[in-house]
Design an enzyme around this catalytic site. Sequence first.
Site, PDB file in Angstrom:
ATOM      1  N   HIS A 155       0.876  -1.181   0.000  1.00  0.00           N
ATOM      2  CA  HIS A 155       0.000   0.000   0.000  1.00  0.00           C
ATOM      3  C   HIS A 155       0.908   1.224   0.000  1.00  0.00           C
ATOM      4  CE1 HIS A 155      -3.760  -2.234   1.218  1.00  0.00           C
ATOM      5  NE2 HIS A 155      -2.815  -3.131   1.434  1.00  0.00           N
TER       6      HIS A 155
ATOM      7  N   GLN B 186     -11.113   0.456   0.697  1.00  0.00           N
ATOM      8  CA  GLN B 186     -10.759   0.076   2.065  1.00  0.00           C
ATOM      9  C   GLN B 186     -11.972  -0.225   2.953  1.00  0.00           C
ATOM     10  OE1 GLN B 186      -7.426  -0.095   4.234  1.00  0.00           O
ATOM     11  NE2 GLN B 186      -9.167  -1.338   4.817  1.00  0.00           N
TER      12      GLN B 186
ATOM     13  N   GLU C  29      -9.081 -11.356   5.174  1.00  0.00           N
ATOM     14  CA  GLU C  29      -7.959 -10.973   6.034  1.00  0.00           C
ATOM     15  C   GLU C  29      -8.492 -10.812   7.454  1.00  0.00           C
ATOM     16  OE1 GLU C  29      -6.248  -7.162   5.209  1.00  0.00           O
ATOM     17  OE2 GLU C  29      -4.444  -7.561   6.377  1.00  0.00           O
TER      18      GLU C  29
ATOM     19  N   ASP D  52       3.135  -5.634   1.987  1.00  0.00           N
ATOM     20  CA  ASP D  52       1.901  -5.001   2.455  1.00  0.00           C
ATOM     21  C   ASP D  52       2.126  -3.552   2.870  1.00  0.00           C
ATOM     22  OD1 ASP D  52      -0.846  -5.174   2.678  1.00  0.00           O
ATOM     23  OD2 ASP D  52      -0.841  -6.003   4.696  1.00  0.00           O
TER      24      ASP D  52
ATOM     25  N   TRP E 172      -0.314  -0.103   9.713  1.00  0.00           N
ATOM     26  CA  TRP E 172      -0.405  -1.560   9.836  1.00  0.00           C
ATOM     27  C   TRP E 172       0.936  -2.215  10.096  1.00  0.00           C
ATOM     28  CZ3 TRP E 172      -3.026   1.375   6.268  1.00  0.00           C
ATOM     29  CH2 TRP E 172      -4.424   1.418   6.425  1.00  0.00           C
TER      30      TRP E 172
HETATM   31  N1  17E Z   1      -5.841  -2.273   4.660  1.00  0.00           N
HETATM   32  C1  17E Z   1      -6.316  -3.521   4.840  1.00  0.00           C
HETATM   33  O1  17E Z   1      -7.535  -3.722   4.783  1.00  0.00           O
HETATM   34  N2  17E Z   1      -5.472  -4.521   5.044  1.00  0.00           N
HETATM   35  C2  17E Z   1      -4.166  -4.304   5.092  1.00  0.00           C
HETATM   36  N3  17E Z   1      -3.344  -5.323   5.311  1.00  0.00           N
HETATM   37  C3  17E Z   1      -3.666  -3.003   4.908  1.00  0.00           C
HETATM   38  C4  17E Z   1      -4.534  -2.007   4.693  1.00  0.00           C
HETATM   39  C5  17E Z   1      -2.208  -2.760   4.974  1.00  0.00           C
HETATM   40 FE   FE2 Z   2      -2.958  -5.284   1.913  1.00  0.00          FE
END
Ligand code: 17E
Ligand code: FE2
Length: 412
Positions: A58, A151, A212, A308, A314
Amino acid sequence: MLLQKIYLANATEPVDIRVADGKFAAIAPNLQPLPGEEVVADCAGKMVLPPFVESHVHLDTCLTAGRPHWNLSGTLFEGIQRWEEYKPFLTKAEVKERVNQAIRLQAGNGIQYVRTHVDINDPKLTALQAILELREEVKDCIDIQIVAFPQYGILSYPHGRELLEEALKMGADAAGAIPHFEFTREYSVESLNICFELAQKYGRLIDVHCDEIDDEASRGLETVAARAYETGMGDMVTASHTTAMHSYNNAYMIRLMRLLKLSGINFVANPCVNVHLGGRVDTYPKRRSMTRVKELTAEGLNVSFGSDDIFDPWNPLGNGKMRDQVFMGLYTGHMLGYEEICNSYKFVTENAARTLHLGDAYGIAEGKDANFVVLDAKNWYDALNFDVPVLRNYRKGKLIASTAPVQKEVFF
Ligand code: 17E
Ligand code: FE2
Protein backbone atom coordinates in the site's frame (compact mmCIF):
# COMPACT_ATOMS: atom_id res chain seq x y z
CA MET A 1 28.77 -4.10 -21.30
CA LEU A 2 30.11 -7.49 -20.30
CA LEU A 3 29.59 -8.88 -16.78
CA GLN A 4 32.08 -11.61 -16.17
CA LYS A 5 31.84 -14.80 -14.14
CA ILE A 6 28.47 -14.35 -12.57
CA TYR A 7 26.02 -16.97 -11.25
CA LEU A 8 22.44 -17.37 -12.43
CA ALA A 9 20.09 -18.54 -9.67
CA ASN A 10 21.18 -21.86 -8.17
CA ALA A 11 23.83 -22.37 -10.88
CA THR A 12 27.08 -24.06 -9.90
CA GLU A 13 29.12 -22.70 -12.83
CA PRO A 14 29.41 -19.01 -13.68
CA VAL A 15 28.51 -17.41 -17.01
CA ASP A 16 29.26 -14.09 -18.67
CA ILE A 17 26.43 -11.75 -19.53
CA ARG A 18 26.62 -9.32 -22.45
CA VAL A 19 24.25 -6.37 -22.46
CA ALA A 20 23.85 -4.31 -25.63
CA ASP A 21 21.24 -1.69 -26.51
CA GLY A 22 19.50 -2.30 -23.19
CA LYS A 23 18.97 -6.03 -23.88
CA PHE A 24 20.61 -9.29 -22.89
CA ALA A 25 22.70 -9.90 -26.01
CA ALA A 26 24.46 -13.10 -24.92
CA ILE A 27 24.58 -15.33 -21.85
CA ALA A 28 27.33 -17.98 -21.99
CA PRO A 29 30.58 -18.99 -20.31
CA ASN A 30 33.80 -17.23 -21.27
CA LEU A 31 32.56 -14.55 -23.67
CA GLN A 32 35.39 -12.49 -25.15
CA PRO A 33 35.12 -8.71 -24.69
CA LEU A 34 34.37 -6.88 -27.94
CA PRO A 35 36.61 -3.97 -28.97
CA GLY A 36 35.76 -0.99 -26.75
CA GLU A 37 33.25 -2.95 -24.65
CA GLU A 38 32.91 -1.98 -20.97
CA VAL A 39 33.90 -4.95 -18.83
CA VAL A 40 32.38 -5.31 -15.36
CA ALA A 41 34.72 -7.58 -13.44
CA ASP A 42 33.85 -6.59 -9.87
CA CYS A 43 30.66 -8.66 -9.91
CA ALA A 44 32.63 -11.85 -10.55
CA GLY A 45 31.56 -14.60 -8.17
CA LYS A 46 28.25 -12.88 -7.35
CA MET A 47 24.75 -13.93 -8.34
CA VAL A 48 22.19 -12.34 -10.62
CA LEU A 49 18.42 -12.52 -10.43
CA PRO A 50 15.67 -10.84 -12.39
CA PRO A 51 14.53 -7.77 -10.44
CA PHE A 52 12.44 -8.31 -7.34
CA VAL A 53 8.70 -7.89 -7.76
CA GLU A 54 6.68 -6.36 -4.92
CA SER A 55 3.31 -7.99 -5.52
CA HIS A 56 1.39 -6.36 -2.66
CA VAL A 57 2.04 -3.05 -0.97
CA HIS A 58 0.00 0.00 0.00
CA LEU A 59 2.10 2.91 -1.22
CA ASP A 60 -0.58 5.50 -0.47
CA THR A 61 -0.24 4.81 3.26
CA CYS A 62 3.54 4.37 3.39
CA LEU A 63 5.67 6.36 5.84
CA THR A 64 2.73 7.59 7.90
CA ALA A 65 3.17 5.46 11.04
CA GLY A 66 2.45 7.37 14.23
CA ARG A 67 0.86 10.31 12.41
CA PRO A 68 -1.09 11.41 14.28
CA HIS A 69 -1.36 8.27 16.42
CA TRP A 70 0.33 4.88 16.59
CA ASN A 71 -1.61 1.67 16.16
CA LEU A 72 -1.04 0.28 19.64
CA SER A 73 -3.33 -2.76 19.55
CA GLY A 74 -1.59 -4.01 16.41
CA THR A 75 -4.88 -5.02 14.82
CA LEU A 76 -6.02 -4.55 11.24
CA PHE A 77 -9.05 -2.69 12.49
CA GLU A 78 -7.09 -0.15 14.54
CA GLY A 79 -4.86 0.28 11.51
CA ILE A 80 -7.88 1.24 9.45
CA GLN A 81 -8.95 3.69 12.18
CA ARG A 82 -5.47 5.29 12.32
CA TRP A 83 -5.42 5.61 8.55
CA GLU A 84 -8.79 7.35 8.75
CA GLU A 85 -7.16 9.91 11.07
CA TYR A 86 -4.41 10.55 8.55
CA LYS A 87 -6.70 10.94 5.55
CA PRO A 88 -7.56 14.64 6.18
CA PHE A 89 -3.85 15.43 5.68
CA LEU A 90 -3.72 13.88 2.21
CA THR A 91 -2.71 16.18 -0.61
CA LYS A 92 -1.36 15.21 -3.99
CA ALA A 93 2.02 16.75 -3.19
CA GLU A 94 2.50 15.01 0.15
CA VAL A 95 1.44 11.64 -1.24
CA LYS A 96 3.95 12.01 -4.05
CA GLU A 97 6.70 12.99 -1.63
CA ARG A 98 6.15 9.91 0.54
CA VAL A 99 5.72 7.51 -2.34
CA ASN A 100 8.82 8.87 -4.06
CA GLN A 101 10.79 8.08 -0.91
CA ALA A 102 9.31 4.60 -0.65
CA ILE A 103 10.02 3.62 -4.24
CA ARG A 104 13.61 4.73 -3.85
CA LEU A 105 13.90 2.42 -0.85
CA GLN A 106 12.48 -0.31 -3.05
CA ALA A 107 14.80 0.41 -5.99
CA GLY A 108 17.77 0.36 -3.62
CA ASN A 109 16.68 -3.12 -2.62
CA GLY A 110 16.43 -4.40 -6.18
CA ILE A 111 12.73 -3.95 -6.86
CA GLN A 112 11.57 -2.81 -10.33
CA TYR A 113 7.92 -3.90 -10.36
CA VAL A 114 5.36 -2.89 -7.76
CA ARG A 115 1.68 -3.64 -7.39
CA THR A 116 0.23 -1.04 -5.06
CA HIS A 117 -3.24 -0.95 -3.60
CA VAL A 118 -4.60 2.59 -3.36
CA ASP A 119 -7.55 3.40 -1.11
CA ILE A 120 -10.32 4.76 -3.34
CA ASN A 121 -12.87 5.27 -0.56
CA ASP A 122 -12.21 8.99 -0.86
CA PRO A 123 -14.65 11.25 -2.68
CA LYS A 124 -11.71 13.26 -4.09
CA LEU A 125 -9.54 10.25 -5.00
CA THR A 126 -6.50 12.33 -4.00
CA ALA A 127 -4.04 9.48 -3.46
CA LEU A 128 -5.10 7.80 -6.68
CA GLN A 129 -4.48 10.97 -8.68
CA ALA A 130 -1.05 11.36 -7.10
CA ILE A 131 0.04 7.80 -7.76
CA LEU A 132 -1.31 7.80 -11.31
CA GLU A 133 0.92 10.81 -12.01
CA LEU A 134 3.86 9.18 -10.32
CA ARG A 135 3.38 5.95 -12.28
CA GLU A 136 4.12 7.99 -15.42
CA GLU A 137 7.00 9.95 -13.90
CA VAL A 138 9.00 6.92 -12.78
CA LYS A 139 8.13 4.42 -15.47
CA ASP A 140 11.64 4.33 -16.94
CA CYS A 141 12.96 2.99 -13.64
CA ILE A 142 10.07 1.22 -11.98
CA ASP A 143 6.74 -0.23 -13.15
CA ILE A 144 3.87 0.65 -10.84
CA GLN A 145 0.62 -1.28 -11.12
CA ILE A 146 -2.35 0.23 -9.31
CA VAL A 147 -5.21 -1.65 -7.69
CA ALA A 148 -8.30 0.44 -6.94
CA PHE A 149 -8.80 -0.66 -3.34
CA PRO A 150 -12.05 0.12 -1.53
CA GLN A 151 -10.76 0.08 2.07
CA TYR A 152 -14.26 0.33 3.59
CA GLY A 153 -16.06 -1.73 1.03
CA ILE A 154 -17.92 -1.34 -2.22
CA LEU A 155 -21.39 -1.59 -0.69
CA SER A 156 -20.61 -0.47 2.86
CA TYR A 157 -19.20 2.95 1.89
CA PRO A 158 -21.20 5.75 0.31
CA HIS A 159 -20.91 5.60 -3.50
CA GLY A 160 -18.36 2.78 -3.22
CA ARG A 161 -19.35 1.30 -6.55
CA GLU A 162 -19.15 4.66 -8.34
CA LEU A 163 -15.73 5.40 -6.84
CA LEU A 164 -14.43 2.02 -7.95
CA GLU A 165 -15.71 2.58 -11.46
CA GLU A 166 -14.27 6.11 -11.55
CA ALA A 167 -10.87 4.79 -10.42
CA LEU A 168 -10.85 2.26 -13.25
CA LYS A 169 -11.83 4.96 -15.74
CA MET A 170 -8.98 7.13 -14.45
CA GLY A 171 -6.50 4.37 -15.21
CA ALA A 172 -6.21 1.92 -12.30
CA ASP A 173 -4.85 -1.39 -13.57
CA ALA A 174 -6.92 -3.65 -11.34
CA ALA A 175 -10.15 -3.69 -9.37
CA GLY A 176 -10.11 -4.54 -5.68
CA ALA A 177 -12.64 -5.56 -3.05
CA ILE A 178 -12.69 -6.30 0.67
CA PRO A 179 -15.41 -8.89 1.30
CA HIS A 180 -14.55 -9.54 4.97
CA PHE A 181 -15.04 -5.85 5.81
CA GLU A 182 -18.44 -5.40 4.13
CA PHE A 183 -21.36 -5.07 6.57
CA THR A 184 -22.97 -8.43 5.73
CA ARG A 185 -22.35 -11.72 3.95
CA GLU A 186 -24.79 -10.64 1.27
CA TYR A 187 -22.81 -7.45 0.66
CA SER A 188 -19.64 -9.50 0.65
CA VAL A 189 -20.86 -11.69 -2.23
CA GLU A 190 -22.46 -8.81 -4.08
CA SER A 191 -19.34 -6.64 -3.74
CA LEU A 192 -17.36 -9.38 -5.48
CA ASN A 193 -19.95 -9.57 -8.25
CA ILE A 194 -19.53 -5.82 -8.77
CA CYS A 195 -15.74 -6.11 -8.70
CA PHE A 196 -15.83 -8.77 -11.43
CA GLU A 197 -18.43 -6.90 -13.47
CA LEU A 198 -16.38 -3.68 -13.48
CA ALA A 199 -13.05 -5.42 -14.11
CA GLN A 200 -14.57 -7.13 -17.14
CA LYS A 201 -16.24 -3.94 -18.36
CA TYR A 202 -12.90 -2.08 -18.36
CA GLY A 203 -10.66 -5.06 -19.19
CA ARG A 204 -8.66 -4.93 -15.96
CA LEU A 205 -7.09 -7.38 -13.54
CA ILE A 206 -8.54 -8.17 -10.11
CA ASP A 207 -6.80 -8.25 -6.72
CA VAL A 208 -9.05 -8.76 -3.72
CA HIS A 209 -8.16 -8.20 -0.08
CA CYS A 210 -9.75 -11.50 0.75
CA ASP A 211 -10.63 -12.90 4.17
CA GLU A 212 -7.96 -10.97 6.03
CA ILE A 213 -9.44 -11.96 9.37
CA ASP A 214 -9.12 -14.81 11.88
CA ASP A 215 -12.71 -15.86 11.27
CA GLU A 216 -13.01 -19.33 9.84
CA ALA A 217 -16.49 -18.38 8.60
CA SER A 218 -14.99 -15.67 6.35
CA ARG A 219 -15.42 -17.27 2.95
CA GLY A 220 -14.99 -14.60 0.35
CA LEU A 221 -12.38 -16.76 -1.31
CA GLU A 222 -14.85 -19.36 -2.57
CA THR A 223 -16.79 -16.61 -4.32
CA VAL A 224 -13.62 -15.08 -5.80
CA ALA A 225 -12.53 -18.47 -7.11
CA ALA A 226 -15.98 -19.40 -8.41
CA ARG A 227 -16.32 -16.11 -10.33
CA ALA A 228 -12.77 -16.40 -11.68
CA TYR A 229 -13.64 -19.87 -12.94
CA GLU A 230 -17.07 -19.03 -14.34
CA THR A 231 -15.99 -15.81 -16.08
CA GLY A 232 -12.80 -17.38 -17.43
CA MET A 233 -10.78 -14.59 -15.82
CA GLY A 234 -8.69 -17.29 -14.09
CA ASP A 235 -5.16 -16.10 -13.47
CA MET A 236 -6.10 -12.47 -14.06
CA VAL A 237 -7.49 -12.72 -10.54
CA THR A 238 -5.51 -12.59 -7.30
CA ALA A 239 -6.62 -13.31 -3.75
CA SER A 240 -4.44 -11.38 -1.32
CA HIS A 241 -3.96 -12.23 2.35
CA THR A 242 -6.58 -15.07 2.64
CA THR A 243 -5.52 -15.37 6.27
CA ALA A 244 -8.83 -16.96 7.29
CA MET A 245 -7.63 -20.00 5.36
CA HIS A 246 -5.21 -20.51 8.24
CA SER A 247 -8.28 -21.23 10.38
CA TYR A 248 -10.42 -23.22 7.92
CA ASN A 249 -11.14 -26.79 8.95
CA ASN A 250 -9.39 -29.33 6.76
CA ALA A 251 -12.62 -30.90 5.46
CA TYR A 252 -13.71 -27.53 4.05
CA MET A 253 -10.19 -26.89 2.77
CA ILE A 254 -10.20 -30.08 0.71
CA ARG A 255 -13.46 -29.08 -0.93
CA LEU A 256 -12.17 -25.55 -1.51
CA MET A 257 -8.83 -26.68 -2.95
CA ARG A 258 -10.60 -28.37 -5.87
CA LEU A 259 -12.25 -25.09 -6.79
CA LEU A 260 -9.04 -23.11 -6.29
CA LYS A 261 -7.23 -25.38 -8.75
CA LEU A 262 -10.06 -25.15 -11.27
CA SER A 263 -9.98 -21.36 -10.99
CA GLY A 264 -6.22 -20.92 -11.45
CA ILE A 265 -6.17 -17.73 -9.41
CA ASN A 266 -3.01 -16.31 -7.81
CA PHE A 267 -2.35 -15.88 -4.10
CA VAL A 268 -0.33 -13.27 -2.25
CA ALA A 269 0.72 -13.79 1.35
CA ASN A 270 2.23 -10.92 3.30
CA PRO A 271 4.19 -12.86 5.90
CA CYS A 272 5.45 -10.10 8.19
CA VAL A 273 2.22 -8.13 8.37
CA ASN A 274 -0.08 -11.17 8.43
CA VAL A 275 1.77 -12.53 11.45
CA HIS A 276 1.88 -9.10 13.09
CA LEU A 277 -1.83 -8.27 12.64
CA GLY A 278 -3.17 -11.79 12.99
CA GLY A 279 -3.96 -13.83 16.06
CA ARG A 280 -4.73 -10.63 17.96
CA VAL A 281 -8.03 -11.85 19.38
CA ASP A 282 -6.49 -15.12 20.55
CA THR A 283 -5.21 -15.67 24.05
CA TYR A 284 -3.20 -18.90 23.77
CA PRO A 285 -2.58 -20.66 21.49
CA LYS A 286 -2.20 -17.72 19.10
CA ARG A 287 -2.71 -18.32 15.41
CA ARG A 288 -0.03 -17.32 12.91
CA SER A 289 -2.63 -16.11 10.43
CA MET A 290 -0.62 -16.76 7.34
CA THR A 291 -2.43 -18.45 4.46
CA ARG A 292 -1.50 -22.04 3.56
CA VAL A 293 1.51 -21.23 1.40
CA LYS A 294 3.06 -24.68 1.54
CA GLU A 295 -0.15 -26.50 0.64
CA LEU A 296 -1.17 -24.09 -2.13
CA THR A 297 2.31 -24.33 -3.63
CA ALA A 298 2.26 -28.12 -3.43
CA GLU A 299 -1.04 -28.14 -5.36
CA GLY A 300 0.57 -26.11 -8.15
CA LEU A 301 -1.12 -22.82 -7.35
CA ASN A 302 0.85 -19.63 -7.81
CA VAL A 303 1.82 -17.93 -4.55
CA SER A 304 3.95 -14.84 -4.08
CA PHE A 305 4.99 -12.78 -1.07
CA GLY A 306 4.38 -9.07 -0.55
CA SER A 307 5.36 -6.54 2.13
CA ASP A 308 1.90 -5.00 2.45
CA ASP A 309 3.21 -2.00 4.36
CA ILE A 310 6.22 0.23 4.77
CA PHE A 311 6.11 2.10 8.10
CA ASP A 312 2.39 2.83 8.25
CA PRO A 313 -0.62 2.18 10.52
CA TRP A 314 -0.41 -1.56 9.84
CA ASN A 315 3.31 -2.00 10.20
CA PRO A 316 5.55 0.19 12.37
CA LEU A 317 8.57 -1.28 10.55
CA GLY A 318 9.23 -1.81 6.86
CA ASN A 319 12.23 -1.27 4.66
CA GLY A 320 11.08 -2.20 1.15
CA LYS A 321 13.15 -5.36 1.15
CA MET A 322 11.61 -8.48 -0.37
CA ARG A 323 14.19 -10.70 1.28
CA ASP A 324 12.60 -10.11 4.67
CA GLN A 325 9.26 -11.39 3.42
CA VAL A 326 10.90 -14.59 2.18
CA PHE A 327 12.69 -15.03 5.49
CA MET A 328 9.51 -14.63 7.52
CA GLY A 329 7.43 -16.62 5.04
CA LEU A 330 9.71 -19.63 5.14
CA TYR A 331 9.79 -19.71 8.92
CA THR A 332 6.08 -19.15 9.36
CA GLY A 333 5.17 -21.60 6.62
CA HIS A 334 7.40 -24.45 7.79
CA MET A 335 9.31 -24.26 4.52
CA LEU A 336 12.95 -24.48 5.50
CA GLY A 337 13.68 -27.68 3.61
CA TYR A 338 16.88 -27.37 1.57
CA GLU A 339 15.11 -27.24 -1.80
CA GLU A 340 12.49 -24.90 -0.39
CA ILE A 341 15.19 -22.46 0.70
CA CYS A 342 17.04 -22.68 -2.63
CA ASN A 343 13.86 -21.96 -4.61
CA SER A 344 12.36 -19.39 -2.28
CA TYR A 345 13.51 -16.40 -4.36
CA LYS A 346 10.65 -17.32 -6.72
CA PHE A 347 8.10 -16.00 -4.21
CA VAL A 348 9.43 -12.50 -4.87
CA THR A 349 10.53 -12.86 -8.49
CA GLU A 350 8.90 -15.18 -11.02
CA ASN A 351 5.77 -16.12 -9.03
CA ALA A 352 5.12 -12.46 -8.30
CA ALA A 353 5.76 -11.60 -11.96
CA ARG A 354 3.06 -14.10 -12.93
CA THR A 355 0.61 -12.46 -10.55
CA LEU A 356 1.34 -9.05 -12.06
CA HIS A 357 0.99 -10.48 -15.58
CA LEU A 358 4.41 -9.19 -16.58
CA GLY A 359 4.50 -11.82 -19.31
CA ASP A 360 7.53 -12.86 -21.34
CA ALA A 361 9.27 -9.53 -20.86
CA TYR A 362 10.31 -10.63 -17.37
CA GLY A 363 13.35 -12.80 -16.72
CA ILE A 364 16.96 -13.23 -17.70
CA ALA A 365 17.32 -14.58 -21.24
CA GLU A 366 18.89 -13.49 -24.50
CA GLY A 367 16.73 -10.96 -26.33
CA LYS A 368 14.88 -9.70 -23.25
CA ASP A 369 15.31 -6.26 -21.69
CA ALA A 370 18.40 -6.28 -19.49
CA ASN A 371 16.56 -5.79 -16.20
CA PHE A 372 18.42 -7.56 -13.40
CA VAL A 373 20.01 -7.33 -9.99
CA VAL A 374 23.37 -8.46 -8.64
CA LEU A 375 23.44 -9.74 -5.07
CA ASP A 376 26.51 -9.88 -2.85
CA ALA A 377 26.52 -13.68 -2.62
CA LYS A 378 27.25 -16.66 -4.82
CA ASN A 379 23.82 -18.20 -4.41
CA TRP A 380 20.37 -17.44 -3.05
CA TYR A 381 20.84 -19.63 0.03
CA ASP A 382 23.64 -17.34 1.24
CA ALA A 383 21.97 -14.19 -0.01
CA LEU A 384 18.91 -14.99 2.08
CA ASN A 385 20.76 -16.19 5.12
CA PHE A 386 23.26 -13.37 5.33
CA ASP A 387 20.82 -10.70 4.21
CA VAL A 388 23.26 -9.38 1.64
CA PRO A 389 22.84 -6.05 -0.15
CA VAL A 390 21.72 -5.68 -3.74
CA LEU A 391 24.99 -4.43 -5.22
CA ARG A 392 23.50 -3.32 -8.55
CA ASN A 393 20.04 -2.79 -9.92
CA TYR A 394 20.05 -2.50 -13.73
CA ARG A 395 17.10 -1.42 -15.84
CA LYS A 396 17.51 -1.90 -19.59
CA GLY A 397 21.23 -2.09 -18.95
CA LYS A 398 21.27 1.20 -17.06
CA LEU A 399 22.28 1.33 -13.40
CA ILE A 400 19.36 2.70 -11.36
CA ALA A 401 20.66 1.87 -7.86
CA SER A 402 23.74 0.43 -6.21
CA THR A 403 25.04 -0.46 -2.75
CA ALA A 404 28.68 -0.92 -1.83
CA PRO A 405 29.58 -4.32 -0.38
CA VAL A 406 29.64 -4.34 3.41
CA GLN A 407 33.11 -4.97 4.81
CA LYS A 408 32.93 -6.64 8.20
CA GLU A 409 36.07 -7.19 10.24
CA VAL A 410 36.47 -9.24 13.40
CA PHE A 411 39.55 -8.67 15.52
CA PHE A 412 40.27 -11.96 17.21
N1 17E B 1 -5.84 -2.27 4.66
C1 17E B 1 -6.32 -3.52 4.84
O1 17E B 1 -7.53 -3.72 4.78
N2 17E B 1 -5.47 -4.52 5.04
C2 17E B 1 -4.17 -4.30 5.09
N3 17E B 1 -3.34 -5.32 5.31
C3 17E B 1 -3.67 -3.00 4.91
C4 17E B 1 -4.53 -2.01 4.69
C5 17E B 1 -2.21 -2.76 4.97
FE1 FE2 C 1 -2.96 -5.28 1.91
